[in-house]
Structure formats: C-alpha cells, structure tokens
Design a protein around this motif. Structure first.
Motif, PDB file in Angstrom:
ATOM      1  N   GLU A 117       9.417 -14.343 -15.117  1.00 22.09           N
ATOM      2  CA  GLU A 117      10.126 -14.182 -13.845  1.00 22.09           C
ATOM      3  C   GLU A 117       9.143 -13.928 -12.703  1.00 22.09           C
ATOM      4  OE1 GLU A 117      13.271 -14.838 -13.368  1.00 22.09           O
ATOM      5  OE2 GLU A 117      13.284 -15.381 -15.490  1.00 22.09           O
ATOM      6  N   VAL A 118       8.050 -13.253 -12.991  1.00 23.79           N
ATOM      7  CA  VAL A 118       7.017 -13.060 -11.976  1.00 23.79           C
ATOM      8  C   VAL A 118       6.416 -14.406 -11.583  1.00 23.79           C
ATOM      9  CG1 VAL A 118       4.797 -11.982 -11.436  1.00 23.79           C
ATOM     10  CG2 VAL A 118       6.501 -10.736 -12.777  1.00 23.79           C
ATOM     11  N   ILE A 119       6.168 -15.262 -12.579  1.00 22.14           N
ATOM     12  CA  ILE A 119       5.645 -16.596 -12.284  1.00 22.14           C
ATOM     13  C   ILE A 119       6.606 -17.357 -11.386  1.00 22.14           C
ATOM     14  CG2 ILE A 119       4.979 -18.824 -13.286  1.00 22.14           C
ATOM     15  CD1 ILE A 119       4.202 -17.271 -15.845  1.00 22.14           C
ATOM     16  N   ARG A 120       7.896 -17.324 -11.733  1.00 23.81           N
ATOM     17  CA  ARG A 120       8.886 -18.033 -10.916  1.00 23.81           C
ATOM     18  C   ARG A 120       8.931 -17.464  -9.496  1.00 23.81           C
ATOM     19  NH1 ARG A 120      12.527 -17.710 -15.810  1.00 23.81           N
ATOM     20  NH2 ARG A 120      12.323 -19.739 -16.855  1.00 23.81           N
ATOM     21  N   HIS A 150       1.041 -21.681  -4.355  1.00 25.95           N
ATOM     22  CA  HIS A 150       0.437 -22.513  -5.398  1.00 25.95           C
ATOM     23  C   HIS A 150      -0.714 -21.790  -6.096  1.00 25.95           C
ATOM     24  CE1 HIS A 150       2.751 -25.906  -3.966  1.00 25.95           C
ATOM     25  NE2 HIS A 150       2.230 -25.806  -2.760  1.00 25.95           N
ATOM     26  N   VAL A 151      -0.870 -20.488  -5.879  1.00 24.94           N
ATOM     27  CA  VAL A 151      -2.000 -19.764  -6.447  1.00 24.94           C
ATOM     28  C   VAL A 151      -2.082 -20.011  -7.955  1.00 24.94           C
ATOM     29  CG1 VAL A 151      -0.639 -17.644  -6.827  1.00 24.94           C
ATOM     30  CG2 VAL A 151      -3.122 -17.506  -6.611  1.00 24.94           C
ATOM     31  N   PRO A 152      -3.288 -20.283  -8.490  1.00 29.00           N
ATOM     32  CA  PRO A 152      -3.430 -20.476  -9.939  1.00 29.00           C
ATOM     33  C   PRO A 152      -3.033 -19.215 -10.705  1.00 29.00           C
ATOM     34  CG  PRO A 152      -5.382 -21.257  -8.793  1.00 29.00           C
ATOM     35  CD  PRO A 152      -4.563 -20.513  -7.773  1.00 29.00           C
ATOM     36  N   ILE A 153      -2.339 -19.408 -11.826  1.00 28.71           N
ATOM     37  CA  ILE A 153      -1.882 -18.296 -12.658  1.00 28.71           C
ATOM     38  C   ILE A 153      -2.335 -18.524 -14.088  1.00 28.71           C
ATOM     39  CG2 ILE A 153       0.111 -17.013 -13.527  1.00 28.71           C
ATOM     40  CD1 ILE A 153       1.669 -18.019 -11.055  1.00 28.71           C
ATOM     41  N   ALA A 206       6.239 -20.157 -20.100  1.00 28.73           N
ATOM     42  CA  ALA A 206       5.316 -19.742 -19.043  1.00 28.73           C
ATOM     43  C   ALA A 206       4.769 -20.946 -18.288  1.00 28.73           C
ATOM     44  CB  ALA A 206       4.178 -18.917 -19.630  1.00 28.73           C
ATOM     45  N   LEU A 207       4.385 -21.994 -19.017  1.00 30.08           N
ATOM     46  CA  LEU A 207       3.841 -23.187 -18.371  1.00 30.08           C
ATOM     47  C   LEU A 207       4.912 -23.907 -17.566  1.00 30.08           C
ATOM     48  CD1 LEU A 207       1.624 -24.485 -21.310  1.00 30.08           C
ATOM     49  CD2 LEU A 207       0.826 -23.455 -19.180  1.00 30.08           C
ATOM     50  N   ASP A 208       6.126 -23.982 -18.105  1.00 27.10           N
ATOM     51  CA  ASP A 208       7.216 -24.623 -17.371  1.00 27.10           C
ATOM     52  C   ASP A 208       7.564 -23.854 -16.102  1.00 27.10           C
ATOM     53  OD1 ASP A 208       7.473 -26.785 -19.002  1.00 27.10           O
ATOM     54  OD2 ASP A 208       9.187 -26.027 -20.134  1.00 27.10           O
ATOM     55  N   ALA A 209       7.414 -22.532 -16.133  1.00 25.97           N
ATOM     56  CA  ALA A 209       7.704 -21.730 -14.946  1.00 25.97           C
ATOM     57  C   ALA A 209       6.658 -21.929 -13.857  1.00 25.97           C
ATOM     58  CB  ALA A 209       7.788 -20.251 -15.316  1.00 25.97           C
ATOM     59  N   GLY A 210       5.472 -22.441 -14.247  1.00 25.33           N
ATOM     60  CA  GLY A 210       4.448 -22.723 -13.248  1.00 25.33           C
ATOM     61  C   GLY A 210       3.082 -22.150 -13.526  1.00 25.33           C
TER      62      GLY A 210
END
Length: 227
Positions: free
Chosen positions: A62-65, A72-75, A90-94
């Motif tokens: 949820e934090v990623i979303r 667009h910061v890399p995560i 996690a990857l699908d969330a971004g």
C-alpha cells in the motif's frame, strides 16, 4: 549526493543500512512506518526508496501504491516475504526491484546502482517520439500519453525495458542484452524479471495484453518491438 529513504522497523537492519550506505556516499533518512514514509517522501522527496513490506501500520504494498500515485521514485523492496506472490504484488504495485531477507549488503548495493543507472539514460532526440498502439511515447521527456490525452505512469525500470526495445524497432533484443543494459552486468539469469516487467508494460500499453501486437515475446530468445 543520492538521497535514500529507508523504511524499516527493525533497528539492526536500519543501523546496518545507514552505516553501509553513508560510507559509500549516500545520504540516508530512515523511518519505521508506512505513514512516516509517505510523509517523508512528500516533504523532502528522496532519489530512491528502500522499503520493507512488513511495516507495523500500513502494508508495504500500500505504501508503494501511495507513492506511485504521484512519483516515479525508484523503489527497492527489502522483505522477509520470499513467496512469489508477494514479489509479484510488490512489482505490480510499482516496485522496481525486490531483495529477500536475509540479504548481502553487496547485493543490495548492486541493485541500488542498477536502479539509479536507469535514471540517467542518454536519449537521441531524433528518435525520441514513437507510437505504441494508441500511445505516444516521448523518450526525451519520459512520458507516455494515450490518444485521449491521459498520461500513463511508468516506473524507472519499466522505462528502462521499454526504451531498450523502442531503440531497436523490429529487431530482436535478447534476454541477456536486456538484463545487462537495464539491470547491469551482474544480472544474467533473472529472466523472471523480464517476464514480470513485460507483462506490466503490456497491461499499460497494449489493447489486449494477452495478444500483444507491439511488445512481442520471442520464446527462449528475447523480445521485440513491432511498430
């Protein structure tokens, strides 16, 4: 100096990351909750986020979303969850990459270098704008726009994969070349990364992701952009 936001509620890991990252020239800020991470990223945007999924208040996905809603910061996810479904979520969330605990600091540093490399890709202005189905891709401005005028958000890693394909229209780009050029020379066998990111790009850019017309898989060999 590259600013890294570390989001983890394990003091030993935070301490180890702070020491190892600072000695290598990174500026490190650490927080222990998802709420604090979102506030910190909004008030003083970092260059990269290292994020644990098992936070005490908000699930890391949820934090990623939440971050992907505006940046667009890399995560890079750093988590004890080793299941493939957790990685896919996690990857699908971004998220841009996923490191499983326990981890080696050298591996994490290599992944940080790989992600930050994707932010500094030289662009040939003469071939900076291309069409992918109903989308216009501007590689110089790093934007994707649908024909109806809405923007499509891509993570730095999604950009890296897409740009490598668009730079070679009609040509086969091998799995090894994509891994080398997008993730770095340390990555030779992580073909599962390519499958996941190609699936994400197709969902965003193809009319029918199950039957792609432009982002084509050549089984066992690589991928091809068909204009």
């Amino acid at each position: 100096m590259t600013r890294i936001l570390v989001v983890d509620d394990e003091p030993q890991i935070v301490r180890a990351l702070r020491i190892n990252l600072r000695v290598r020239g990174y500026d490190v800020q650490a927080v222990a909750t998802g709420t604090a991470a979102l506030k910190a990223a909004a008030s003083d945007p970092p260059d990269l986020v290292v994020l644990d999924l098992g936070l005490p208040d908000i699930d890391g996905v949820e934090v990623i979303r939440g971050l992907r809603g505006w940046t667009h910061v890399p995560i890079i996810v750093l988590s004890g969850r080793a299941g493939s479904q957790d990685k896919v979520a996690a990857l699908d969330a971004g998220a841009d990459d996923y490191v499983t605990k326990p981890f080696g600091i050298d591996e994490l540093l290599a992944r940080i270098r790989a992600v930050t490399r994707r932010l500094h890709v030289s662009v040939d202005a003469t071939t900076a704008t291309l069409r992918v189905g109903r989308h216009t891709v501007d590689l110089a401005a790093r934007t994707v726009t649908r024909d109806d005028g809405t923007d499509v958000r891509l993570t730095p890693t999604q950009w890296g994969v897409l740009e490598q394909l668009l730079r070679h229209p009609g040509k086969l780009v091998s799995q090894r070349q994509l891994l080398h050029d997008v993730w770095g020379p340390e990555y030779q066998n992580e073909t599962n990364y390519l499958r996941q990111y190609m699936a994400q790009l197709r969902r965003k850019l193809e009319d029918d992701p199950a039957r792609p017309r432009h982002l084509i898989t050549e089984p066992g060999m690589g991928y091809r952009f068909r204009p």
